[in-house]
Design a protein around this motif. Structure first.
Motif, PDB file in Angstrom:
ATOM      1  N   UNK A 179       0.863  -1.374   0.118  1.00  0.00           N
ATOM      2  CA  UNK A 179      -0.037  -0.049   0.174  1.00  0.00           C
ATOM      3  C   UNK A 179       0.996   1.211   0.069  1.00  0.00           C
ATOM      4  N   UNK A 180       1.966   1.105   0.391  1.00  0.00           N
ATOM      5  CA  UNK A 180       3.080   2.319   0.554  1.00  0.00           C
ATOM      6  C   UNK A 180       2.849   2.949  -0.941  1.00  0.00           C
ATOM      7  N   UNK A 181       2.853   4.434  -0.980  1.00  0.00           N
ATOM      8  CA  UNK A 181       2.607   5.291  -2.086  1.00  0.00           C
ATOM      9  C   UNK A 181       1.298   5.252  -2.626  1.00  0.00           C
ATOM     10  N   UNK A 182       0.223   4.585  -2.303  1.00  0.00           N
ATOM     11  CA  UNK A 182      -1.048   4.716  -2.637  1.00  0.00           C
ATOM     12  C   UNK A 182      -1.761   5.892  -1.873  1.00  0.00           C
ATOM     13  N   UNK A 183      -2.899   6.438  -2.706  1.00  0.00           N
ATOM     14  CA  UNK A 183      -3.761   7.312  -2.086  1.00  0.00           C
ATOM     15  C   UNK A 183      -5.044   6.889  -1.456  1.00  0.00           C
ATOM     16  N   UNK A 184      -5.589   7.351  -0.396  1.00  0.00           N
ATOM     17  CA  UNK A 184      -6.872   6.964   0.105  1.00  0.00           C
ATOM     18  C   UNK A 184      -7.885   8.041   0.498  1.00  0.00           C
ATOM     19  N   UNK A 185      -9.049   8.330   0.184  1.00  0.00           N
ATOM     20  CA  UNK A 185      -9.723   9.302   0.928  1.00  0.00           C
ATOM     21  C   UNK A 185     -10.784   8.596   1.975  1.00  0.00           C
ATOM     22  N   UNK A 186     -10.650   8.785   3.095  1.00  0.00           N
ATOM     23  CA  UNK A 186     -11.422   7.946   4.079  1.00  0.00           C
ATOM     24  C   UNK A 186     -12.621   9.055   4.356  1.00  0.00           C
ATOM     25  N   UNK A 187     -13.770   8.824   4.110  1.00  0.00           N
ATOM     26  CA  UNK A 187     -14.978   9.734   4.502  1.00  0.00           C
ATOM     27  C   UNK A 187     -15.614   9.162   5.778  1.00  0.00           C
ATOM     28  N   UNK A 188     -15.722  10.059   6.757  1.00  0.00           N
ATOM     29  CA  UNK A 188     -16.312   9.528   7.847  1.00  0.00           C
ATOM     30  C   UNK A 188     -15.308   9.011   9.020  1.00  0.00           C
ATOM     31  N   UNK A 189     -14.723   9.617   9.841  1.00  0.00           N
ATOM     32  CA  UNK A 189     -13.648   9.406  10.705  1.00  0.00           C
ATOM     33  C   UNK A 189     -14.106   9.103  12.189  1.00  0.00           C
ATOM     34  N   UNK A 190     -15.191   8.297  12.395  1.00  0.00           N
ATOM     35  CA  UNK A 190     -15.604   7.854  13.650  1.00  0.00           C
ATOM     36  C   UNK A 190     -14.563   6.787  14.323  1.00  0.00           C
ATOM     37  N   UNK A 191     -14.776   5.963  15.107  1.00  0.00           N
ATOM     38  CA  UNK A 191     -14.043   5.072  15.741  1.00  0.00           C
ATOM     39  C   UNK A 191     -13.609   4.214  14.347  1.00  0.00           C
ATOM     40  N   UNK A 192     -14.377   3.316  13.638  1.00  0.00           N
ATOM     41  CA  UNK A 192     -13.590   2.625  12.688  1.00  0.00           C
ATOM     42  C   UNK A 192     -12.684   3.331  11.631  1.00  0.00           C
ATOM     43  N   UNK A 193     -13.434   4.467  11.257  1.00  0.00           N
ATOM     44  CA  UNK A 193     -12.597   5.500  10.277  1.00  0.00           C
ATOM     45  C   UNK A 193     -11.257   5.733  10.946  1.00  0.00           C
ATOM     46  N   UNK A 194     -11.224   6.154  11.832  1.00  0.00           N
ATOM     47  CA  UNK A 194      -9.767   6.633  12.493  1.00  0.00           C
ATOM     48  C   UNK A 194      -9.000   5.349  12.815  1.00  0.00           C
ATOM     49  N   UNK A 195      -9.570   4.307  13.334  1.00  0.00           N
ATOM     50  CA  UNK A 195      -8.479   2.969  13.181  1.00  0.00           C
ATOM     51  C   UNK A 195      -8.018   2.710  11.720  1.00  0.00           C
ATOM     52  N   UNK A 196      -8.925   2.792  10.717  1.00  0.00           N
ATOM     53  CA  UNK A 196      -8.504   2.548   9.263  1.00  0.00           C
ATOM     54  C   UNK A 196      -7.465   3.599   8.986  1.00  0.00           C
ATOM     55  N   UNK A 238      -8.681  12.994  -7.167  1.00  0.00           N
ATOM     56  CA  UNK A 238      -7.845  12.058  -7.806  1.00  0.00           C
ATOM     57  C   UNK A 238      -7.080  11.357  -6.963  1.00  0.00           C
ATOM     58  N   UNK A 239      -7.706  10.244  -6.524  1.00  0.00           N
ATOM     59  CA  UNK A 239      -6.888   9.312  -5.892  1.00  0.00           C
ATOM     60  C   UNK A 239      -7.447   7.922  -5.938  1.00  0.00           C
ATOM     61  N   UNK A 240      -6.473   7.013  -5.520  1.00  0.00           N
ATOM     62  CA  UNK A 240      -6.466   5.561  -5.831  1.00  0.00           C
ATOM     63  C   UNK A 240      -7.906   5.133  -5.283  1.00  0.00           C
ATOM     64  N   UNK A 241      -8.348   5.142  -3.955  1.00  0.00           N
ATOM     65  CA  UNK A 241      -9.210   4.559  -3.244  1.00  0.00           C
ATOM     66  C   UNK A 241     -10.097   5.417  -2.454  1.00  0.00           C
ATOM     67  N   UNK A 242     -11.540   5.058  -2.565  1.00  0.00           N
ATOM     68  CA  UNK A 242     -12.545   5.717  -1.882  1.00  0.00           C
ATOM     69  C   UNK A 242     -12.947   4.895  -0.616  1.00  0.00           C
ATOM     70  N   UNK A 243     -12.895   5.198   0.569  1.00  0.00           N
ATOM     71  CA  UNK A 243     -13.332   4.595   1.562  1.00  0.00           C
ATOM     72  C   UNK A 243     -14.155   5.152   2.436  1.00  0.00           C
ATOM     73  N   UNK A 244     -15.587   4.831   1.984  1.00  0.00           N
ATOM     74  CA  UNK A 244     -16.686   5.544   3.019  1.00  0.00           C
ATOM     75  C   UNK A 244     -16.900   4.661   4.083  1.00  0.00           C
ATOM     76  N   UNK A 245     -16.896   5.574   5.226  1.00  0.00           N
ATOM     77  CA  UNK A 245     -16.962   4.896   6.481  1.00  0.00           C
ATOM     78  C   UNK A 245     -17.992   5.587   7.438  1.00  0.00           C
TER      79      UNK A 245
END
Length: 362
Positions: A179-196, A238-245
């Motif tokens: 995963x090093x060098x990849x880009x992710x947007x984490x939408x929602x940073x509750x408890x699970x989102x923050x751990x992610x 323009x990121x690699x991964x969208x992580x809806x949390x």
């Protein structure tokens, strides 16, 4: 009389269309409790699912949410290999000011009356403390603190499963699960989102974070050296991964055309506003979707471990299976050129069918 008949018929039609076994409406004027418990399927075992407390605009909206969530729990348990059925509950109200010990204990008595058919755990708007109150009335609750014999906070295990699902998708799209060098947007940073976020930053991933709570957004961004972005900018990144949390249905008619992501993989339930329509659109746009109920199963695994008496080591072993299960879904999706959500549903449904055959033979 005819109007009431129409409403009842509509509800029963919804239950039939999604294959639900039972829906219980709970009302206690003394505590202000208004809740709906949905039991979808119990072929594999008792229905287990979280209790969500949310300010739904209408009771119809609450019913729609609980029906979709409970069906997702059936599929989640099935595809993860757990001996559990699927159920969920929603409490209609504002969790920040409308909740009390009396309300949660009253709700616990409704669960008790189901005689073990439904077991609950925390979800959006409820906490481990709420589970303790429910525990005062019934043993059919999980996610209680370790200090009283529970498995504790399921959030780290949930985040671990999502992280493994992301790695499986990255392996498919980029040829390696590094995963090093990849880009992710984490939408929602509750408890699970923050751990992610923490897991991703430990792997030197470039992380963007978004949340409706501005104070929390700035806190998490600073703590993990992530980049805070406004909610209306998420889908154009323009990121690699969208992580809806956070909440579901963020993958829809208006957001998909804006997406430049290669992968969608997060912890939110029911991310596709419409499974058939939006699963197909993502396939056509060549965006790899990790079925939410598969990769966010860590929390359910944590609760299952509490019920069965498994230790933390076994819990993590079961969670690590999410990587290979995600790879299997992708493999079926490619082989038959079908959306990953259809592939996952097929695998989950086949396990339920197989177990039904075994039970009917005795």
């Amino acid at each position: 009389m005819s109007a009431n008949t129409t409403v009842v018929t509509s509800i029963l039609d919804q239950l039939s269309s999604l294959g639900h076994k039972k829906v219980v409406f709970c009302n206690d004027p003394d505590t202000g409790l208004k809740a709906i418990i949905a039991v979808h399927d119990t072929t594999l075992g008792p229905a287990l699912g979280g209790t969500r407390m949310w300010s739904y605009a209408t009771e119809a909206e609450a019913l729609e949410d609980v029906l979709r969530l409970s069906r997702g729990m059936t599929y989640k348990a099935a595809i993860t290999g757990l001996n559990l059925g699927g159920g969920t509950a929603v409490i209609i109200g504002d969790s920040r000011k409308g909740k009390s010990e009396a309300m949660m204990r009253s709700y616990g008595r409704f669960i008790k009356n189901l005689n073990g058919e439904f077991i609950t755990a925390e979800d959006v708007g409820t906490t481990m403390r709420d589970m303790e109150y429910i525990r005062m009335e019934t043993s059919h609750v999980t996610g209680v603190p370790e200090s009283i014999g529970g498995a504790g906070d399921p959030s780290p295990v949930s985040a671990k499963g999502v992280y493994l699902g992301i790695k499986a998708c990255v392996k498919e799209v980029f040829g390696t699960d590094v995963l090093a060098g990849r880009s992710v947007v984490v939408q929602g940073i509750g408890s699970v989102g923050e751990h992610l976020v923490e897991l991703l930053r430990n792997d030197n991933v470039e992380v963007f974070v978004s949340d409706i709570n501005e104070e929390r957004l700035q806190y998490v961004a600073k703590k993990y050296k992530a980049k805070a972005v406004e909610a209306d900018r998420v889908f154009g990144l323009d990121v690699d991964i969208y992580a809806p949390c956070a909440l579901g249905a963020t993958v829809n008619d208006s957001t998909i055309p804006k997406m430049k992501f290669a992968i969608i993989a997060g912890s939110a339930n029911n991310q596709l506003a419409n499974e058939q329509t939006h699963g197909q659109l993502l396939l056509e746009k060549n965006i790899l979707f990790a079925p939410d109920y598969l990769i966010n199963a860590g929390g359910l695994i944590n609760c299952y471990s509490e019920l069965t008496g498994y230790g933390k080591k076994r819990t993590m072993q079961l969670t690590e299976n999410i990587y290979e299960a995600t790879r299997n879904v992708i493999k079926l999706s490619k082989a038959e050129n079908i959306p990953t959500i259809r592939a996952a549903n097929r695998i989950a449904e086949q396990r339920i069918i197989d177990i039904k055959k075994i039970k009917s033979s005795f």
